[in-house]
Design an enzyme around this catalytic site. Structure first.
Site, PDB file in Angstrom:
ATOM      1  N   ASN A 117      57.032  50.520  -5.454  1.00  0.00           N
ATOM      2  CA  ASN A 117      56.061  50.677  -6.546  1.00  0.00           C
ATOM      3  C   ASN A 117      56.738  50.297  -7.868  1.00  0.00           C
ATOM      4  O   ASN A 117      57.588  51.047  -8.368  1.00  0.00           O
ATOM      5  CB  ASN A 117      55.562  52.132  -6.577  1.00  0.00           C
ATOM      6  CG  ASN A 117      54.574  52.396  -7.699  1.00  0.00           C
ATOM      7  OD1 ASN A 117      54.375  51.560  -8.568  1.00  0.00           O
ATOM      8  ND2 ASN A 117      53.973  53.575  -7.686  1.00  0.00           N
TER       9      ASN A 117
ATOM     10  N   CYS B  40      50.223  52.733 -14.200  1.00  0.00           N
ATOM     11  CA  CYS B  40      50.139  51.661 -13.201  1.00  0.00           C
ATOM     12  C   CYS B  40      48.834  50.866 -13.269  1.00  0.00           C
ATOM     13  O   CYS B  40      48.706  49.834 -12.623  1.00  0.00           O
ATOM     14  CB  CYS B  40      50.333  52.228 -11.804  1.00  0.00           C
ATOM     15  SG  CYS B  40      51.878  53.120 -11.659  1.00  0.00           S
TER      16      CYS B  40
ATOM     17  N   HIS C   2      47.077  47.992  -6.628  1.00  0.00           N
ATOM     18  CA  HIS C   2      48.339  48.599  -7.048  1.00  0.00           C
ATOM     19  C   HIS C   2      49.084  49.036  -5.789  1.00  0.00           C
ATOM     20  O   HIS C   2      48.500  49.656  -4.897  1.00  0.00           O
ATOM     21  CB  HIS C   2      48.049  49.806  -7.952  1.00  0.00           C
ATOM     22  CG  HIS C   2      49.270  50.599  -8.278  1.00  0.00           C
ATOM     23  ND1 HIS C   2      50.468  50.013  -8.653  1.00  0.00           N
ATOM     24  CD2 HIS C   2      49.498  51.943  -8.295  1.00  0.00           C
ATOM     25  CE1 HIS C   2      51.364  50.949  -8.885  1.00  0.00           C
ATOM     26  NE2 HIS C   2      50.807  52.123  -8.667  1.00  0.00           N
TER      27      HIS C   2
HETATM   28  N1  ACO Z   1      63.008  61.444   2.838  1.00  0.00           N
HETATM   29  C1  ACO Z   1      62.870  62.349   3.825  1.00  0.00           C
HETATM   30  N2  ACO Z   1      62.055  63.421   3.748  1.00  0.00           N
HETATM   31  C2  ACO Z   1      61.347  63.567   2.624  1.00  0.00           C
HETATM   32  C3  ACO Z   1      61.437  62.651   1.567  1.00  0.00           C
HETATM   33  C4  ACO Z   1      62.306  61.554   1.691  1.00  0.00           C
HETATM   34  N3  ACO Z   1      62.463  60.620   0.739  1.00  0.00           N
HETATM   35  N4  ACO Z   1      60.598  63.043   0.572  1.00  0.00           N
HETATM   36  C5  ACO Z   1      59.985  64.163   0.996  1.00  0.00           C
HETATM   37  N5  ACO Z   1      60.444  64.483   2.225  1.00  0.00           N
HETATM   38  C6  ACO Z   1      60.062  65.619   3.060  1.00  0.00           C
HETATM   39  C7  ACO Z   1      59.619  66.796   2.240  1.00  0.00           C
HETATM   40  O1  ACO Z   1      60.730  67.566   1.825  1.00  0.00           O
HETATM   41  C8  ACO Z   1      58.752  67.550   3.224  1.00  0.00           C
HETATM   42  O2  ACO Z   1      59.578  68.261   4.091  1.00  0.00           O
HETATM   43  P1  ACO Z   1      59.170  69.755   4.557  1.00  0.00           P
HETATM   44  O3  ACO Z   1      57.866  69.577   5.285  1.00  0.00           O
HETATM   45  O4  ACO Z   1      60.309  70.162   5.422  1.00  0.00           O
HETATM   46  O5  ACO Z   1      59.020  70.536   3.300  1.00  0.00           O
HETATM   47  C9  ACO Z   1      58.094  66.426   4.036  1.00  0.00           C
HETATM   48  O6  ACO Z   1      58.916  65.253   3.839  1.00  0.00           O
HETATM   49  C10 ACO Z   1      56.685  66.109   3.623  1.00  0.00           C
HETATM   50  O7  ACO Z   1      56.656  65.978   2.201  1.00  0.00           O
HETATM   51  P2  ACO Z   1      55.320  65.710   1.431  1.00  0.00           P
HETATM   52  O8  ACO Z   1      55.593  65.619  -0.029  1.00  0.00           O
HETATM   53  O9  ACO Z   1      54.290  66.692   1.895  1.00  0.00           O
HETATM   54  O10 ACO Z   1      54.970  64.246   2.000  1.00  0.00           O
HETATM   55  P3  ACO Z   1      53.610  63.475   1.931  1.00  0.00           P
HETATM   56  O11 ACO Z   1      53.227  63.113   3.302  1.00  0.00           O
HETATM   57  O12 ACO Z   1      52.629  64.135   1.038  1.00  0.00           O
HETATM   58  O13 ACO Z   1      54.067  62.118   1.205  1.00  0.00           O
HETATM   59  C11 ACO Z   1      54.172  60.959  -0.909  1.00  0.00           C
HETATM   60  C12 ACO Z   1      54.635  62.161  -0.108  1.00  0.00           C
HETATM   61  C13 ACO Z   1      54.645  59.705  -0.189  1.00  0.00           C
HETATM   62  C14 ACO Z   1      54.804  61.015  -2.281  1.00  0.00           C
HETATM   63  C15 ACO Z   1      52.620  60.967  -0.987  1.00  0.00           C
HETATM   64  O14 ACO Z   1      52.187  62.216  -1.424  1.00  0.00           O
HETATM   65  C16 ACO Z   1      52.108  59.910  -1.929  1.00  0.00           C
HETATM   66  O15 ACO Z   1      52.224  58.726  -1.675  1.00  0.00           O
HETATM   67  N6  ACO Z   1      51.465  60.302  -3.015  1.00  0.00           N
HETATM   68  C17 ACO Z   1      50.955  59.352  -3.991  1.00  0.00           C
HETATM   69  C18 ACO Z   1      52.078  58.877  -4.828  1.00  0.00           C
HETATM   70  C19 ACO Z   1      51.649  57.725  -5.687  1.00  0.00           C
HETATM   71  O16 ACO Z   1      50.753  56.996  -5.364  1.00  0.00           O
HETATM   72  N7  ACO Z   1      52.287  57.556  -6.794  1.00  0.00           N
HETATM   73  C20 ACO Z   1      51.901  56.474  -7.639  1.00  0.00           C
HETATM   74  C21 ACO Z   1      52.273  56.768  -8.947  1.00  0.00           C
HETATM   75  S1  ACO Z   1      51.508  55.605  -9.977  1.00  0.00           S
HETATM   76  C22 ACO Z   1      52.250  55.654 -11.477  1.00  0.00           C
HETATM   77  O17 ACO Z   1      51.546  55.644 -12.446  1.00  0.00           O
HETATM   78  C23 ACO Z   1      53.764  55.743 -11.580  1.00  0.00           C
END
Ligand code: ACO
Length: 336
Positions: free
Chosen positions: A293, A118, A263
């Site tokens: 994204n 990214c 980004h």
């Molecule tokens: N819908 C509903 N519930 C969900 C979903 C969804 N789509 N996805 C996860 N959950 C649930 C999980 O199962 C978990 O439930 P549990 O507590 O019962 O186990 C709960 O939501 C919390 O999940 P987490 O993974 O802990 O959620 P978090 O608050 O950490 O958010 C996220 C996850 C959004 C992915 C965050 O960690 C994030 O944004 N990370 C950075 C990602 C990023 O920037 N990626 C860029 C990549 S760049 C590239 O090069 C491609």
């Protein structure tokens, strides 16, 4: 000599998929996606569309905006095509840039892809700018991805985050000053990497490390794996460190920067970065709600959307800042 952006362009596929649409086929909902990411919708490529198709359309948009009705003449002035992408049409080669070069009917241009996930578009801008020497005067720089093809659609924690799209700029070496009074263009860039975090954001299968083998039963296509928490922590630090380093390098304060084009990975990453930097969130231009994204495309898509607001004026100081798989991070300081 300055390296200036002459015009911007974009393309997103017509198929717009909202969070509510996704909730009909998987265990998710609009409230979770919005509150955890700021995403409301994404645009997904159809079966016939590959990354070069999106890249080409974004390029044509930038070319048309530069000189309306004179695309054919403008195309023949392009000396270099550079594409940042994580989802090329073909494994290894040919590059997306070569396919775009051919589609444009360009005969006298160099073309290559940049692989920095990214952060790729920011890397590509710096690479292309540095290569505009001698007879090379004008470059087409594109960020394009069809991440929906390398997304695991059975994993709700990643698939809701991504969309497809492309953004492009025309870049030129001009006679404007690059330093001192009245300086313009890409003034400074920071490129960083942290390969020790490679496993946090990775396409494990399909490469030479873990190739698919003849006769093997494949239950999932090539797809990205992400450790969301680890990437989140890395991203907030990468954003703030890059912004601060660019400011320090150029002796500027955030007050002197009109907008930061980040980004677009997660609204919460931006909120955390804004808090750390003690600046209002609206210092960052965001369009994640509409496109999600789109990896290499988020920054040029956002730059184009911001440019189209009409707010961007000659002399304005703006910044790009990105992070991604690799792990990588990068930023450009630009005087418009
Ligand atoms: N819908 C509903 N519930 C969900 C979903 C969804 N789509 N996805 C996860 N959950 C649930 C999980 O199962 C978990 O439930 P549990 O507590 O019962 O186990 C709960 O939501 C919390 O999940 P987490 O993974 O802990 O959620 P978090 O608050 O950490 O958010 C996220 C996850 C959004 C992915 C965050 O960690 C994030 O944004 N990370 C950075 C990602 C990023 O920037 N990626 C860029 C990549 S760049 C590239 O090069 C491609």
């Amino acid at each position: 000599m300055a390296i200036e952006i002459l015009s911007t362009g974009k393309y997103v596929p017509a198929n717009r998929v909202t969070n509510d649409d996704l909730s009909k086929t998987m265990d998710t909902n609009d409230e979770w996606i919005r509150s955890h990411t700021g995403i409301g919708a994404r645009h997904l490529a159809n079966d016939e569309e590959a990354t070069s198709d999106l890249a080409y359309k974004a390029a044509m948009d930038a070319i048309e905006r530069f000189a309306p009705g004179k695309a054919a003449q403008t195309i023949q002035t392009i000396d270099l095509v550079v594409v940042g992408t994580s989802s090329p049409d073909y494994y290894g080669f040919p590059s997306v840039a070569c396919i775009v070069q051919d589609k444009l009917g360009l005969t006298q241009a160099g073309a290559f892809d940049v692989v920095a996930a990214c952060s790729g578009f920011v890397y590509a801008l710096d690479a292309a700018g540095g290569m505009l020497t001698g007879n090379r005067k004008r470059a087409l720089v594109i960020g394009a991805d069809v991440l929906s093809r390398i997304t695991d659609w059975t994993d709700r924690s990643t698939c809701v985050l991504f969309g497809d799209g492309a953004g492009a700029v025309l870049l030129e070496r001009t006679d404007a000053p690059a330093s001192g009074e009245g300086k313009r263009g890409i003034i400074s860039s920071i490129l960083g990497s942290q390969g020790s975090g490679a496993q946090e954001l990775i396409c494990l299968r399909g490469g030479t490390r873990h190739p698919f083998k003849a006769g093997e039963t494949i239950d999932k296509p090539i797809h990205l794996y992400m450790n969301g928490r680890a990437v989140y922590t890395f991203a907030v630090k990468a954003f703030t460190d890059t912004i601060e380093a660019l400011l320090e390098k150029e002796g500027l304060t955030l007050d002197q920067v009109k907008k930061i084009i980040p980004h677009q990975a997660n609204m919460r990453i931006i909120q955390a970065a804004a808090k750390r930097l003690s600046i209002p969130e609206d210092k960052f231009f965001m369009n994640i709600e509409e496109y999600a994204n789109t990896s290499n495309a988020t920054i040029p898509l956002a730059l184009d959307d911001y440019n189209r607001t009409g707010e961007l004026k000659r002399g304005d100081v703006i910044m790009t800042v990105g992070f991604g798989g690799g792990l990588t991070f990068a930023g450009n300081l630009i005087v418009w």
